[in-house]
Design an enzyme around this catalytic site. Structure first.
Site, short mmCIF file in Angstrom:
data_model
loop_
_atom_site.label_atom_id
_atom_site.label_comp_id
_atom_site.label_asym_id
_atom_site.label_seq_id
_atom_site.Cartn_x
_atom_site.Cartn_y
_atom_site.Cartn_z
N SER A 33 30.05 62.67 9.10
CA SER A 33 30.50 61.75 8.07
C SER A 33 29.52 60.60 7.96
O SER A 33 28.74 60.34 8.88
CB SER A 33 31.90 61.20 8.38
OG SER A 33 31.88 60.41 9.54
N GLY A 36 25.20 59.51 9.24
CA GLY A 36 24.55 60.60 9.94
C GLY A 36 24.28 61.79 9.05
O GLY A 36 23.18 62.37 9.08
N ASP A 82 29.79 65.44 22.59
CA ASP A 82 30.82 64.41 22.67
C ASP A 82 30.24 63.27 23.51
O ASP A 82 30.11 63.38 24.73
CB ASP A 82 32.08 64.98 23.32
CG ASP A 82 33.22 63.96 23.35
OD1 ASP A 82 32.98 62.77 23.04
OD2 ASP A 82 34.35 64.35 23.69
N ASN A 107 22.82 57.88 15.96
CA ASN A 107 23.59 57.32 14.87
C ASN A 107 25.09 57.23 15.16
O ASN A 107 25.77 56.35 14.65
CB ASN A 107 23.35 58.18 13.61
CG ASN A 107 24.36 57.90 12.52
OD1 ASN A 107 24.20 56.96 11.75
ND2 ASN A 107 25.41 58.71 12.45
N SER A 162 23.72 47.09 15.07
CA SER A 162 24.43 46.34 14.03
C SER A 162 24.15 44.86 14.22
O SER A 162 23.94 44.40 15.36
CB SER A 162 25.94 46.59 14.13
OG SER A 162 26.66 45.65 13.34
N TYR A 182 40.81 42.83 27.33
CA TYR A 182 40.08 43.61 26.33
C TYR A 182 40.14 42.92 24.98
O TYR A 182 41.20 42.46 24.54
CB TYR A 182 40.66 45.01 26.22
CG TYR A 182 39.97 45.86 25.17
CD1 TYR A 182 38.68 46.31 25.35
CD2 TYR A 182 40.63 46.22 23.98
CE1 TYR A 182 38.03 47.07 24.41
CE2 TYR A 182 40.00 46.99 23.02
CZ TYR A 182 38.70 47.42 23.24
OH TYR A 182 38.06 48.19 22.29
#
Length: 309
Positions: A33, A36, A82, A107, A162, A182
């Protein structure tokens, strides 16, 4: 279109207009998606042999079929990967064997996820965005070296980071949130800082061996990466971007957001700029905490310990 004409509206196809990548092999992660898939399509259209890496190999095969439908001469292959499972990464590297890899585009990624851990116990965003790609890259160093030796041209590793990295540095004492509360925004930002730091240390260690490295900010666009975000999360993003008018409204298209990755992977003018942080198909400047040499070296050593390298 010359390099000085490139900018925020440049697309991946614009970057590769007139570029011949015949004989070169490109590995792209996260192809099912968003960026990539477009990155892989554009590289294949320029003549590269593309390896499509994704957690769902069936979905990757569908991307390969679309590429073959658009580009009859293309011969993409797939590999199950994965990034949240170190054993899957090792299996993928084993399947690739000694195949030379000229271009590796890291990516794939996750963003602003609820708290979770990878199969090996790492915080999900740090484990996927940084450690998964770190292990893949270090396992494929012989493949990247072989490609450089074969072609006489440096191979390239491109990390999709980013500008979110600017918000938070990597906490080397507790990157996996074992002892601190977290925070999904902190976790994402530190994973993207880790991408930049690993790029700089990869340059430091392997530039002289013909392996160049770049980190890129693709720009803000609408992809499945935001699937974990709630309305409150979008409100928090809006608050954090208050000093940058239009950041969340003037979105890039996917072809535009993929442009800097393919520019990083192919632009000849970057041959002497290994380690650079790039945005809008131009050289940019990363945050100081993401280019500190001592931090980069320490993160590399910590990452080696985490992944058993």
């Amino acid at each position: 279109m010359g390099v000085n004409d490139f900018g925020p509206e440049t697309t991946a196809s614009d970057v590769l207009d007139g570029v011949d990548l015949a004989g070169r092999t490109a590995l792209v992660t996260g192809v099912t998606s968003g960026l990539g898939g477009e990155t892989a399509r554009a590289l294949a259209a320029a003549g590269a042999t593309v390896i499509l890496a994704a957690r769902d190999e069936t979905a990757a095969a569908a991307v390969a079929e679309r590429i073959r439908g658009e580009i009859p001469d293309a011969a993409p292959t797939t590999v199950a990967l994965d990034l949240a499972d170190l054993s899957s990464i090792r299996d993928a590297a084993e399947r690739l064997g000694t195949r030379p890899v000229d271009l590796q585009i890291n990516n794939a990624g996750v963003m602003y996820t609820p708290f979770a851990r990878t199969a090996d116990g790492f915080e999900l965003q740090f484990g996927t965005n940084h450690l998964g790609h770190f292990l893949l890259t270090t396992l494929l160093l012989p493949n990247l070296q072989a490609a450089a030796d074969r072609s006489g041209t440096a191979s390239r590793v491109v990390a999709v980071s980013s500008d979110a990295h600017r918000a938070h540095a990597v906490d080397l004492a507790d990157p996996n949130f074992l002892n601190r509360p977290y925070d999904k925004f902190v976790a994402y930002a530190q994973s993207k800082s880790a991408n930049v730091l690993a790029t700089d240390e990869l340059r430091n260690r392997y530039d002289s061996k013909g392996i160049h490295a770049f980190a890129v900010h693709p720009g803000v666009c609408a992809t499945g990466l935001s699937r974990h975000m709630s309305r409150d999360d979008f409100a928090e993003m809006k608050r954090m971007s208050a000093g940058k008018p239009g950041l969340l409204t003037d979105l890039k298209s996917i072809p535009q957001a993929a442009a800097t990755s393919v520019w990083a992977a192919t632009a000849p003018e970057l041959a002497a700029r290994s380690g650079a942080y790039l945005a809008d198909c131009r050289i940019d400047r990363a945050a100081e905490h993401a280019v500190d040499p001592e931090t980069a070296a320490a993160l590399w050593e910590l990452s080696e310990a985490f992944v058993g390298r």
